[in-house]
Enzyme design. Structure first.
Site, short mmCIF file in Angstrom:
data_model
loop_
_atom_site.label_atom_id
_atom_site.label_comp_id
_atom_site.label_asym_id
_atom_site.label_seq_id
_atom_site.Cartn_x
_atom_site.Cartn_y
_atom_site.Cartn_z
N TYR A 19 46.29 47.42 36.34
CA TYR A 19 44.82 47.50 36.43
C TYR A 19 44.21 47.62 35.02
O TYR A 19 43.27 46.90 34.67
CB TYR A 19 44.43 48.70 37.30
N LYS A 22 41.88 44.82 33.09
CA LYS A 22 40.56 45.18 32.55
C LYS A 22 40.48 44.85 31.06
O LYS A 22 39.44 44.42 30.57
CB LYS A 22 40.29 46.68 32.79
N1 LIG Z 1 35.16 54.91 39.84
C1 LIG Z 1 35.67 55.11 38.63
O1 LIG Z 1 36.09 56.21 38.27
C2 LIG Z 1 35.74 53.98 37.63
C3 LIG Z 1 36.21 54.25 36.34
C4 LIG Z 1 36.29 53.22 35.41
C5 LIG Z 1 35.86 51.95 35.76
N2 LIG Z 1 35.43 51.72 37.05
C6 LIG Z 1 35.02 50.36 37.39
O2 LIG Z 1 33.74 50.42 37.99
C7 LIG Z 1 33.58 49.31 38.88
C8 LIG Z 1 33.05 49.80 40.21
O3 LIG Z 1 33.96 50.71 40.79
P1 LIG Z 1 33.57 51.70 41.98
O4 LIG Z 1 34.16 53.03 41.65
O5 LIG Z 1 32.13 51.59 42.29
O6 LIG Z 1 34.48 51.10 43.16
P2 LIG Z 1 34.08 50.39 44.53
O7 LIG Z 1 35.38 50.00 45.17
O8 LIG Z 1 33.15 51.24 45.30
O9 LIG Z 1 33.31 49.11 43.99
C9 LIG Z 1 33.90 47.87 43.78
C10 LIG Z 1 33.07 46.85 44.56
O10 LIG Z 1 33.58 45.54 44.29
C11 LIG Z 1 33.71 44.85 45.51
N3 LIG Z 1 34.76 43.85 45.34
C12 LIG Z 1 36.08 44.08 45.15
N4 LIG Z 1 36.74 42.92 45.05
C13 LIG Z 1 35.81 41.93 45.15
C14 LIG Z 1 35.88 40.52 45.13
N5 LIG Z 1 37.04 39.88 44.98
N6 LIG Z 1 34.73 39.82 45.27
C15 LIG Z 1 33.54 40.47 45.44
N7 LIG Z 1 33.42 41.80 45.47
C16 LIG Z 1 34.54 42.52 45.34
C17 LIG Z 1 34.05 45.89 46.55
O11 LIG Z 1 33.76 45.52 47.88
C18 LIG Z 1 33.18 47.05 46.07
O12 LIG Z 1 31.89 47.02 46.65
C19 LIG Z 1 34.93 48.62 38.93
O13 LIG Z 1 34.90 47.51 38.05
C20 LIG Z 1 35.90 49.66 38.41
O14 LIG Z 1 37.03 49.08 37.82
C21 LIG Z 1 35.36 52.70 37.97
#
Ligand SMILES: NC(=O)c1ccc[n+]([C@@H]2O[C@H](COP(=O)([O-])OP(=O)(O)OC[C@H]3O[C@@H](n4cnc5c(N)ncnc54)[C@H](O)[C@@H]3O)[C@@H](O)[C@H]2O)c1
Length: 315
Positions: free
Chosen positions: A146, A150
């Site tokens: 992952y 990224k």
């Molecule tokens: N939550 C954390 O602690 C954290 C930390 C660092 C980075 N991030 C990044 O933040 C972003 C959002 O994460 P989040 O915590 O809101 O998670 P989340 O799973 O709630 O959000 C991800 C969203 O992307 C959608 N998705 C996934 N695959 C997809 C695809 N192939 N096509 C279209 N939509 C798709 C999912 O349905 C979901 O709504 C991500 O890029 C994640 O890597 C999150």
């Protein structure tokens, strides 16, 4: 402003969607609802947001949605973010996080967008390092697939700047928590543990509970995204966090402090540490402070209390 938000039905994306609508922006959302929930967009759809259910691995579908929305700024949150799944199936992880990101960059460019705000991870991208807190100058050496995908997506954003003239700003978050994070999900230890507090079940701590992370409240992540969209000259990548790391045991204390009368304090059960998980992640956030004017406004105690409260209210 016109905005397109990928992953906008997810935890962080839907909070950004609401903030954009609240200030009067036009918002279109792209999401395949694989981990996101349409309920997260209830208020947004009522406020005029347009929803496109599609997979970002489908380049034509992303381009069609982006051409309909004609966004000035694209906020890119859609991702495969399950660390264990990334290790079990790195090719699938890359198909979403690398190829999907390329599709979103190309669609943004084709539809005339000025800028794309890319979402990356300060938690997973640096890997094991002795430099704590870790600034952006430390070379990325991710342990999980992952983190690797990224990093690759970040490099494609820089490429889109050179080859297509698309401005991109990458934000590398700490561990984000807050309302709408799925308590039944794989990530999001605060949501999971807060869910256990309310259900009366006990949480499992992987390792001895001393692992440390920069836990950052989602409202602060929203603020960083709005600042990145408004920055006059795109910079970065930027670490976005509180600049303070906390242990899992400290988290449990903060969750217990948010318990209502009748809710018993958590008694964690311990299990072996999980593959690909770091012992410590601590972010140096001075570049975001100096260049974006960002500083986190919510400390752990306040953010955890707000998260527990929202879960209790079902919001
Ligand atoms: N939550 C954390 O602690 C954290 C930390 C660092 C980075 N991030 C990044 O933040 C972003 C959002 O994460 P989040 O915590 O809101 O998670 P989340 O799973 O709630 O959000 C991800 C969203 O992307 C959608 N998705 C996934 N695959 C997809 C695809 N192939 N096509 C279209 N939509 C798709 C999912 O349905 C979901 O709504 C991500 O890029 C994640 O890597 C999150």
């Amino acid at each position: 402003m016109r905005a397109l938000v990928t992953g906008g039905a997810g935890f962080i994306g839907s909070n950004v969607v609401d903030a954009l609508l609240a200030r009067g922006d036009e918002v279109a959302v792209v999401d395949d609802l694989s981990t996101g929930r349409i309920e997260n967009l209830e208020g947004a759809l009522a406020a005029g947001a347009i929803f496109h259910q599609l997979d970002i691995r489908d380049a034509d579908a992303v381009t069609t949605a982006s051409e309909a929305a004609r966004p000035e700024v694209v906020f890119h949150f859609a991702a495969q973010m399950d660390v264990r799944r990334s290790l079990a199936d790195p090719a699938f992880d890359a198909s979403v996080n690398v190829v999907g990101t390329i599709n979103v960059l190309e669609a943004a460019h084709a539809s005339g967008a000025r800028r794309l705000i890319n979402t990356s991870t300060g938690g997973a991208i640096y890997g094991e390092t002795d430099v704590m807190p870790t600034p952006e100058t430390v070379a990325a050496a991710p342990v999980s697939a992952y983190g690797q995908s990224k990093q690759c997506a970040e490099l494609y954003c820089a490429w889109a700047g050179r080859a297509r003239g698309l401005e991109t700003v990458t934000l590398r978050y700490g561990n984000v928590y807050g309302p709408r994070q799925d308590p039944g999900g794989e990530a999001g230890v605060i949501a999971i543990f807060a869910g256990r507090l309310l259900s009366g079940e006990q949480p499992t701590v992987y390792g001895d509970g001393s692992a440390r992370r920069d836990y950052t409240f989602v409202d602060d992540i929203v603020a960083a995204n709005l600042l990145a969209a408004a920055q006059s000259m795109p910079g970065g990548p930027y670490n976005v966090g509180t600049g303070i790391d906390s242990s899992v045991l400290e988290l449990i204390e903060a969750i217990d402090a948010a318990a209502a009368p009748g809710e018993a304090p958590l008694k964690p059960e311990f299990a072996a540490a999980r593959e690909g998980e770091l012992q410590r992640s601590s972010l140096d956030v001075s570049l975001a402070r100096d260049e974006l004017g960002f500083s986190a406004a919510t400390d752990l105690k306040k953010g955890v209390a707000a998260t527990v409260e929202a879960l209790r209210d079902g919001s």
